[in-house]
Design a protein around this motif. Structure first.
Motif, mmCIF file in Angstrom:
data_model
loop_
_atom_site.group_PDB
_atom_site.id
_atom_site.type_symbol
_atom_site.label_atom_id
_atom_site.label_comp_id
_atom_site.label_asym_id
_atom_site.label_seq_id
_atom_site.Cartn_x
_atom_site.Cartn_y
_atom_site.Cartn_z
ATOM 1 N N ASN A 97 13.096 19.381 27.518
ATOM 2 C CA ASN A 97 11.961 20.307 27.496
ATOM 3 C C ASN A 97 12.464 21.638 26.946
ATOM 4 O OD1 ASN A 97 9.915 22.193 28.056
ATOM 5 N ND2 ASN A 97 9.171 20.958 29.769
ATOM 6 N N SER A 99 10.501 24.277 25.299
ATOM 7 C CA SER A 99 9.395 25.130 24.843
ATOM 8 C C SER A 99 9.827 26.562 24.553
ATOM 9 C CB SER A 99 8.291 25.156 25.901
ATOM 10 O OG SER A 99 7.764 23.869 26.113
ATOM 11 N N TYR A 128 9.748 17.107 24.884
ATOM 12 C CA TYR A 128 8.399 17.669 25.027
ATOM 13 C C TYR A 128 8.484 19.185 24.904
ATOM 14 C CZ TYR A 128 4.248 19.686 27.038
ATOM 15 O OH TYR A 128 3.117 20.439 27.208
ATOM 16 N N ASP A 130 5.546 22.775 24.981
ATOM 17 C CA ASP A 130 4.215 23.376 24.845
ATOM 18 C C ASP A 130 4.034 23.813 23.396
ATOM 19 O OD1 ASP A 130 3.828 23.068 27.576
ATOM 20 O OD2 ASP A 130 4.662 25.044 28.026
ATOM 21 N N SER A 149 2.190 19.553 22.941
ATOM 22 C CA SER A 149 0.936 19.811 23.639
ATOM 23 C C SER A 149 -0.234 19.911 22.648
ATOM 24 C CB SER A 149 1.041 21.122 24.423
ATOM 25 O OG SER A 149 -0.224 21.517 24.919
ATOM 26 N N GLY A 152 -0.703 23.321 21.450
ATOM 27 C CA GLY A 152 0.510 23.965 20.970
ATOM 28 C C GLY A 152 0.603 23.994 19.456
ATOM 29 N N TYR A 257 0.483 15.908 26.774
ATOM 30 C CA TYR A 257 0.937 16.897 27.747
ATOM 31 C C TYR A 257 2.268 16.452 28.363
ATOM 32 C CZ TYR A 257 -3.800 18.750 27.324
ATOM 33 O OH TYR A 257 -4.964 19.279 26.841
ATOM 34 N N GLU A 258 2.835 17.341 29.168
ATOM 35 C CA GLU A 258 4.102 17.011 29.812
ATOM 36 C C GLU A 258 3.949 15.789 30.713
ATOM 37 O OE1 GLU A 258 7.870 19.190 32.007
ATOM 38 O OE2 GLU A 258 5.935 20.216 31.978
#
Length: 572
Positions: A97, A99, A128, A130, A149, A152, A257-258
């Motif tokens: 992750n 982001s 992943y 955002d 996302s 995003g 999404y996450e």
């Protein structure tokens, strides 16, 4: 007198109580952390290493007395966690992750290589975000699945170097910068005397920026099976920024999404437990009974005095090098450099200390994102130098800037007079201007330091001074170009440098690695915490939030003649 003695006793008791309370709090917190943290031996089978990297990645993690370093990512811990997970049969996948990741390209390169090695073991990576910056996407591009996302974006737009110029601001303030420099390509002074890049600076910047971009695109293209020409088209036309456009371009594999990313993990591994990378990859102190390689992390602007966030303090580095030199269990040194340079005198003091270590044990340099100017000067004496293809290095040149505030002082009503015993008795003090004699002296000082710089590089790299002079003048190179012209020996990261140091020291397998600077305890930090320390931390925090202040930090903290590379590359 009695009242004074009473107040003194009260203050002494209060300070003692405060120190005791802080020490007790530290012990309690440490105990709770030990009770609640999981040892790596407790990792279950089919686990997932969770790399939640939100914040700025740095190479030396200064332990904050009052903060938690929550927005800081320790490069060493990330690397160690991935390396361990690669060999750990209990770790089946990595969840990435990224982001809010902010890191330099060369450091990202090393993390990316570690992720690729993990993937080569038949293990899965799911990424992943955002939103993806180009920095975070560079890591995510190696993943089996890349999710973005629906609200995003992927900022796939090319690289840039933006320079702010202060010449007109200085004119408005009635301050005239008095500039001295050696090297037509030494562009650090240009923001104070020009309103746009010189042709030399623009040419030099393009010469290192374009190869970095080509490398970035080539690596992504290789991972995603996309032609570099197609990637350039997407960047040129901003045609892969929105989630569905990025999906059609093949840069991501799913818009979601996450929770969708977590479902993918669950489907692949049947409800796998997540393992926090910070606890899993925490660095362990090697046993005193084993031979060790010291890794000295040198990150920031090189200055006199103490180290701190964003600064390499010559005083502290020399102390660490003395410990390394005298410790019989330390068989070799790896000098990890992430520095644009700094003060000539501070760089020279560190250079001398490295020479002393080099006389008794192998010394290998590992260049990270930047090792330029003074940062290159401290690498030059090492037995062997590694750099990443995208490392920024070179910039062999020096300069000095002094503000002439004559007009400003006249405008605001300040007059100054002086009594001297010699015409230049007040030279090098905060004053108004340089005489012709003093200007000649400044150029003489710069030329002497420049010649010393060339000589030290020539000696360290086993090149002629004439050859080094052709490479100098402030010219900047990528790691790849520096390898071809002799300023660097080999392309590779910190792991390669450690392996080379072990080879030079003829160490068998099983050696330990100890990192310097060693972290201070909370009590040591409290006792050493001063207004100077607070100022350094506040200045570094402001520079991270407002990059325009970087020139102020460089000029206000450094003293005397400077050897520094002033620009950063925008990948956001």
């Amino acid at each position: 007198m009695r009242l004074k003695h009473f107040i003194k006793q009260v203050v002494t008791v209060a300070v003692g109580f405060l120190i005791s309370l802080l020490a007790l709090s530290g012990i309690v917190v440490f105990g709770l952390l030990k009770l609640t943290s999981k040892d790596s031996s407790q990792v279950e089978n089919n686990s997932v290493l969770a790399l939640n990297m939100h914040g700025r990645m740095i190479e030396w993690m200064p332990v904050s007395l009052f903060g938690s370093n929550g927005e800081i990512i320790d490069f060493k811990v990330v690397q160690n966690a991935i390396h361990q997970a690669t060999k750990d049969s209990r770790i089946a996948a990595i969840y990435l992750n990224v982001s809010y990741l902010n890191a330099g390209l060369a450091a990202l390169e090393e993390v990316r290589e570690a992720l690729l090695n993990f993937k080569k073991q038949g293990k899965t990576i799911i990424a992943y975000a955002d939103f993806y910056t180009q920095q975070s996407y560079y890591l995510a591009s190696v993943a089996n699945e890349i999710l973005l996302s629906p609200s995003g974006f992927l900022a796939f737009k090319g690289f840039s170097v933006t320079v702010d110029f202060y010449t007109r601001l200085c004119a408005h303030l009635s301050v005239k910068p008095v500039i001295f420099r050696i090297g037509d390509y030494k562009s650090a002074v240009e923001p104070f005397c020009l309103t746009k890049m010189s042709e030399e600076s623009r040419k030099d910047t393009q010469a290192y920026l374009q190869p970095q971009y080509e490398h970035f695109l080539t690596q992504i293209g290789r991972s995603r099976s996309i032609a570099v020409a197609a990637l350039k088209e997407h960047a040129n036309h901003l045609s892969a920024v929105l989630p569905n456009d990025a999906l059609r371009a093949g840069l991501i594999t799913k818009v979601g999404y996450e929770t969708d990313a977590k479902k993918l993990l669950k489907a692949k591994l049947q409800s796998p437990p997540l393992v926090n990378y910070k606890a899993y990859g925490a660095l362990k102190t090697p046993s005193d009974s084993v031979d060790k390689i010291a890794v000295l992390m040198a990150e920031g602007v090189i200055v006199d005095g103490s180290s701190g966030a964003g600064y390499i303090g010559a005083h502290d580095v020399v102390k660490a090098l003395k410990v390394i030199r005298e410790d019989s269990r330390i068989k070799a040194l790896v000098l990890r450099i992430n520095s644009p340079g700094g003060g000539v005198m501070a760089s020279d003091i560190i250079w001398k200390a490295i020479e002393e270590v080099k006389a008794v044990k192998p010394v290998v340099a590992s260049m990270s994102c930047v090792a330029a100017s003074g940062g290159y000067a401290i690498a030059a004496p090492c037995h062997y130098i590694f750099a990443q293809p995208t490392t920024i290095t070179g910039s062999i040149g020096i300069f000095g800037i002094f503000p002439d505030s004559t007009a400003l002082m006249h405008k605001i009503g300040i007059d100054r007079d002086v009594v001297k015993t010699a015409p230049s008795a007040d030279c090098f003090t905060p004053r108004l201007s340089f005489s012709e004699l003093e200007s000649k002296l400044m150029y003489k000082i710069l030329q002497f330091n420049y010649d010393e710089f060339l000589s030290k590089v020539a000696d360290g790299r086993r090149l002629s001074v004439a050859c080094v002079e052709k490479l100098a003048g402030g010219r900047v190179y990528t790691g790849s170009v520096a390898q071809s012209n002799g300023l660097v020996d080999e392309l590779g990261g910190l792991d390669a440098a450690i392996a080379k140091a072990a080879s030079l020291a003829k160490l068998p397998q099983g050696y330990g690695i100890c990192y310097f600077p060693r972290s201070k305890t909370k009590l040591e930090q409290l006792l050493n915490y001063t207004t100077h320390t607070i100022k350094m931390e506040v200045c570094d925090a402001l520079v991270q939030g407002y990059p325009i202040l970087n020139h102020y930090r460089i000029l206000s903290k450094s003293h005397g003649v400077q050897a520094i590379f002033p620009y950063t590359i925008d990948m956001d």
